[in-house]
Design a protein around this motif. Structure first.
Motif, PDB file in Angstrom:
ATOM      1  N   MET A 104       0.848  -1.185   0.000  1.00 41.72           N
ATOM      2  CA  MET A 104       0.000   0.000   0.000  1.00 41.72           C
ATOM      3  C   MET A 104       0.884   1.236   0.000  1.00 41.72           C
ATOM      4  O   MET A 104       1.804   1.348   0.811  1.00 41.72           O
ATOM      5  N   GLY A 105       0.668   2.153  -0.928  1.00 47.52           N
ATOM      6  CA  GLY A 105       1.492   3.342  -1.013  1.00 47.52           C
ATOM      7  C   GLY A 105       1.118   4.363   0.041  1.00 47.52           C
ATOM      8  O   GLY A 105       0.053   4.311   0.659  1.00 47.52           O
ATOM      9  N   ARG A 106       2.025   5.271   0.256  1.00 47.36           N
ATOM     10  CA  ARG A 106       1.777   6.367   1.180  1.00 47.36           C
ATOM     11  C   ARG A 106       1.074   7.504   0.442  1.00 47.36           C
ATOM     12  O   ARG A 106       0.769   7.398  -0.737  1.00 47.36           O
ATOM     13  N   ASN A 107       0.860   8.601   1.149  1.00 45.16           N
ATOM     14  CA  ASN A 107       0.264   9.785   0.541  1.00 45.16           C
ATOM     15  C   ASN A 107       1.320  10.859   0.336  1.00 45.16           C
ATOM     16  O   ASN A 107       2.313  10.923   1.055  1.00 45.16           O
ATOM     17  N   LEU A 108       1.089  11.688  -0.668  1.00 45.78           N
ATOM     18  CA  LEU A 108       1.888  12.873  -0.896  1.00 45.78           C
ATOM     19  C   LEU A 108       1.120  14.085  -0.375  1.00 45.78           C
ATOM     20  O   LEU A 108      -0.080  14.193  -0.612  1.00 45.78           O
ATOM     21  N   THR A 109       1.812  14.966   0.307  1.00 44.58           N
ATOM     22  CA  THR A 109       1.188  16.185   0.825  1.00 44.58           C
ATOM     23  C   THR A 109       1.555  17.343  -0.090  1.00 44.58           C
ATOM     24  O   THR A 109       2.740  17.661  -0.258  1.00 44.58           O
ATOM     25  N   LEU A 110       0.538  17.963  -0.687  1.00 47.76           N
ATOM     26  CA  LEU A 110       0.748  19.052  -1.634  1.00 47.76           C
ATOM     27  C   LEU A 110       0.144  20.338  -1.078  1.00 47.76           C
ATOM     28  O   LEU A 110      -1.002  20.341  -0.609  1.00 47.76           O
ATOM     29  N   PRO A 111       0.880  21.445  -1.128  1.00 47.46           N
ATOM     30  CA  PRO A 111       0.321  22.713  -0.665  1.00 47.46           C
ATOM     31  C   PRO A 111      -0.757  23.215  -1.624  1.00 47.46           C
ATOM     32  O   PRO A 111      -0.691  22.983  -2.833  1.00 47.46           O
ATOM     33  N   VAL A 112      -1.742  23.894  -1.094  1.00 50.27           N
ATOM     34  CA  VAL A 112      -2.834  24.449  -1.887  1.00 50.27           C
ATOM     35  C   VAL A 112      -2.619  25.956  -2.046  1.00 50.27           C
ATOM     36  O   VAL A 112      -2.604  26.678  -1.039  1.00 50.27           O
ATOM     37  N   PRO A 113      -2.433  26.449  -3.256  1.00 53.99           N
ATOM     38  CA  PRO A 113      -2.273  27.906  -3.424  1.00 53.99           C
ATOM     39  C   PRO A 113      -3.518  28.642  -2.955  1.00 53.99           C
ATOM     40  O   PRO A 113      -4.645  28.152  -3.101  1.00 53.99           O
ATOM     41  N   GLU A 114      -3.300  29.813  -2.397  1.00 64.27           N
ATOM     42  CA  GLU A 114      -4.437  30.602  -1.939  1.00 64.27           C
ATOM     43  C   GLU A 114      -5.271  31.106  -3.110  1.00 64.27           C
ATOM     44  O   GLU A 114      -6.503  31.121  -3.058  1.00 64.27           O
ATOM     45  N   THR A 115      -4.601  31.516  -4.203  1.00 63.47           N
ATOM     46  CA  THR A 115      -5.280  32.086  -5.361  1.00 63.47           C
ATOM     47  C   THR A 115      -4.580  31.611  -6.629  1.00 63.47           C
ATOM     48  O   THR A 115      -3.353  31.457  -6.656  1.00 63.47           O
ATOM     49  N   LEU A 116      -5.360  31.363  -7.661  1.00 65.17           N
ATOM     50  CA  LEU A 116      -4.833  31.022  -8.979  1.00 65.17           C
ATOM     51  C   LEU A 116      -5.137  32.159  -9.949  1.00 65.17           C
ATOM     52  O   LEU A 116      -6.144  32.865  -9.800  1.00 65.17           O
ATOM     53  N   TYR A 117      -4.277  32.313 -10.957  1.00 64.91           N
ATOM     54  CA  TYR A 117      -4.409  33.431 -11.888  1.00 64.91           C
ATOM     55  C   TYR A 117      -4.392  32.928 -13.323  1.00 64.91           C
ATOM     56  O   TYR A 117      -3.722  31.942 -13.644  1.00 64.91           O
ATOM     57  N   ALA A 118      -5.124  33.615 -14.182  1.00 63.23           N
ATOM     58  CA  ALA A 118      -5.124  33.338 -15.615  1.00 63.23           C
ATOM     59  C   ALA A 118      -4.927  34.647 -16.360  1.00 63.23           C
ATOM     60  O   ALA A 118      -5.476  35.682 -15.961  1.00 63.23           O
ATOM     61  N   THR A 119      -4.146  34.605 -17.441  1.00 64.48           N
ATOM     62  CA  THR A 119      -3.924  35.788 -18.256  1.00 64.48           C
ATOM     63  C   THR A 119      -4.001  35.413 -19.731  1.00 64.48           C
ATOM     64  O   THR A 119      -3.337  34.465 -20.177  1.00 64.48           O
ATOM     65  N   TYR A 120      -4.811  36.145 -20.458  1.00 60.59           N
ATOM     66  CA  TYR A 120      -4.922  36.001 -21.917  1.00 60.59           C
ATOM     67  C   TYR A 120      -4.714  37.376 -22.538  1.00 60.59           C
ATOM     68  O   TYR A 120      -4.978  38.407 -21.909  1.00 60.59           O
ATOM     69  N   ALA A 121      -4.233  37.388 -23.766  1.00 61.83           N
ATOM     70  CA  ALA A 121      -4.016  38.638 -24.483  1.00 61.83           C
ATOM     71  C   ALA A 121      -4.729  38.574 -25.827  1.00 61.83           C
ATOM     72  O   ALA A 121      -4.719  37.543 -26.499  1.00 61.83           O
ATOM     73  N   VAL A 122      -5.353  39.677 -26.200  1.00 60.83           N
ATOM     74  CA  VAL A 122      -5.980  39.814 -27.514  1.00 60.83           C
ATOM     75  C   VAL A 122      -5.161  40.838 -28.287  1.00 60.83           C
ATOM     76  O   VAL A 122      -4.988  41.977 -27.831  1.00 60.83           O
ATOM     77  N   ALA A 123      -4.633  40.421 -29.440  1.00 64.23           N
ATOM     78  CA  ALA A 123      -3.771  41.289 -30.246  1.00 64.23           C
ATOM     79  C   ALA A 123      -4.644  42.097 -31.208  1.00 64.23           C
ATOM     80  O   ALA A 123      -5.022  41.628 -32.279  1.00 64.23           O
ATOM     81  N   LEU A 124      -4.978  43.315 -30.817  1.00 61.63           N
ATOM     82  CA  LEU A 124      -5.953  44.127 -31.546  1.00 61.63           C
ATOM     83  C   LEU A 124      -5.287  44.944 -32.659  1.00 61.63           C
ATOM     84  O   LEU A 124      -4.236  45.565 -32.432  1.00 61.63           O
TER      85      LEU A 124
END
Length: 294
Positions: A1-21
Motif C-alpha cells: 500500500m502506497g503512502r500519501n503525498l502532501t501538496l500545498p494548496v495555493p491561496e489564489t490562482l491566476y489566468a492571463t490572456y491577451a488579444v492582439a488588436l
C-alpha cells in the motif's frame, strides 16, 4: 500500500490572456459584456458575466509596446500559423484579460478569462494568446475548449505535453496542471519509441490526478494542504476522458508519484515499486507487445 503525498494548496490562482488588436477598442469592458452575452451559452455565460462585474476579472488595454514582447519563437513552437504570428507582431494594442479565483471547481479564473478573450477576439477578428503556455488559440480550439452546459471540458485542450531530447531519452512534462494549482507531471529518460504511448498515459494520469485533487477541494473553507496517493492507477478510461471521449475498458496500470522540489514543484512519474519498465507499462495499458515501443 502506497503512502500519501502532501501538496500545498495555493491561496489564489491566476489566468492571463491577451488579444492582439489591430486598433484599440473604444470600450473594452462594454465590448466584452456584449460579446460574452451574445456568444456564450449558459451556465458559463452567467459565470463569466458575474466575473466581469467583480474585481476578480480585469481588462487592461494598452499600446502593444507598453507590454513585454510576446515570445514569437515559443508561439511558433506551439503551433502558431504565420498569419497569426504576423497579426500578433503587427498589433497596435493588446488587451490583457486577467482573472483570479481560488483552487477548486469550477476553475472560474481560466474559464472566464478565456471566454472573455475569445469573445473579444472573435468580434475584432484578432488573435487570442494564452499567456500561460504561451499559445495562440485558434477560434475552433478556443470554442471547443470551453465547458458545455454540463461543465465538461477536454483536459487536452488545457494541458499540453511538450517533450525534449536528453542524453538518455526524452524528458516529457505536462504544461497546464498548474492552472488548477497542481504541480506538473514529468518523466525523464523516456525511450524514443515510447514517447507517444507514454504521452497518452500521462494525459490519462493527469486527468486522474486532477480529479483526486479537486475532490479534496470542496466549496467553502480552503485547506492549506491536500493529500493524494503516492501510487495511482491509470487506465484507458482515464486516457479517453482526457480527450473528451468514453471507454468501457477497466484495465489499469499503477504508477508512482514522487514530489520533486529541486525547482518548481513537479510530480515525477515512475513505475510503481519494482514493477515493469515504461515499455512494459505501455504494452500492458494499451495491450500492445512491448517490442514496437522500442
Amino acid at each position: 500500500m502506497g503512502r500519501n503525498l502532501t501538496l500545498p494548496v495555493p491561496e489564489t490562482l491566476y489566468a492571463t490572456y491577451a488579444v492582439a488588436l489591430p486598433a484599440p477598442a473604444a470600450d473594452p469592458a462594454g465590448l466584452a459584456r456584449r460579446e460574452v452575452a451574445a456568444r456564450t451559452r449558459p451556465p458559463l455565460r452567467d459565470l463569466v458575466l458575474g466575473m466581469l462585474d467583480s474585481p476578480m476579472l480585469t481588462l487592461d488595454q494598452r499600446p502593444a509596446g507598453d507590454f513585454p514582447p510576446l515570445p514569437a519563437d515559443l508561439l511558433a513552437a506551439y503551433g502558431a500559423d504565420p498569419p497569426d504570428l504576423a497579426a500578433v507582431g503587427g498589433a497596435s494594442h493588446l488587451l490583457a484579460v486577467h482573472a483570479a479565483y481560488r483552487p477548486g471547481r469550477p476553475p472560474a479564473h481560466e474559464w472566464s478569462a478565456r471566454a472573455v478573450a475569445g469573445a473579444v477576439g472573435a468580434a475584432a477578428s484578432a488573435p487570442v494568446i494564452d499567456v500561460f503556455t504561451p499559445q495562440i488559440l485558434g477560434a475552433a480550439h478556443l470554442e471547443r475548449s470551453l465547458p458545455g452546459p454540463d461543465g465538461a471540458v477536454r483536459l487536452t485542450d488545457w494541458v499540453l505535453l511538450p517533450h525534449t531530447a536528453a542524453a538518455h531519452g526524452f524528458f516529457i512534462t505536462t504544461k497546464g496542471l498548474a492552472r488548477f494549482g497542481l504541480p506538473e507531471l514529468q518523466t525523464e529518460d523516456v525511450p524514443p519509441g515510447v514517447v507517444e504511448p507514454w504521452g497518452r498515459l500521462l494525459n490519462g494520469l493527469a486527468r486522474r490526478v486532477l480529479d483526486l485533487w479537486l475532490d479534496e477541494l470542496p466549496a467553502g473553507e480552503q485547506p492549506l494542504v491536500v493529500e493524494i496517493p503516492e501510487i495511482v492507477s491509470v487506465g484507458p478510461r482515464d486516457v479517453a476522458a482526457a480527450h473528451g471521449t468514453e471507454e468501457r475498458m477497466r484495465r489499469e496500470v499503477p504508477v508512482r508519484l514522487g514530489l520533486d522540489a529541486s525547482g518548481p514543484p513537479a510530480l515525477t512519474v515512475l513505475p510503481a515499486d519494482d514493477g515493469p519498465d515504461l515499455e512494459a507499462l505501455c504494452a500492458a495499458l494499451f495491450q500492445s507487445h512491448p517490442r514496437p515501443c522500442r
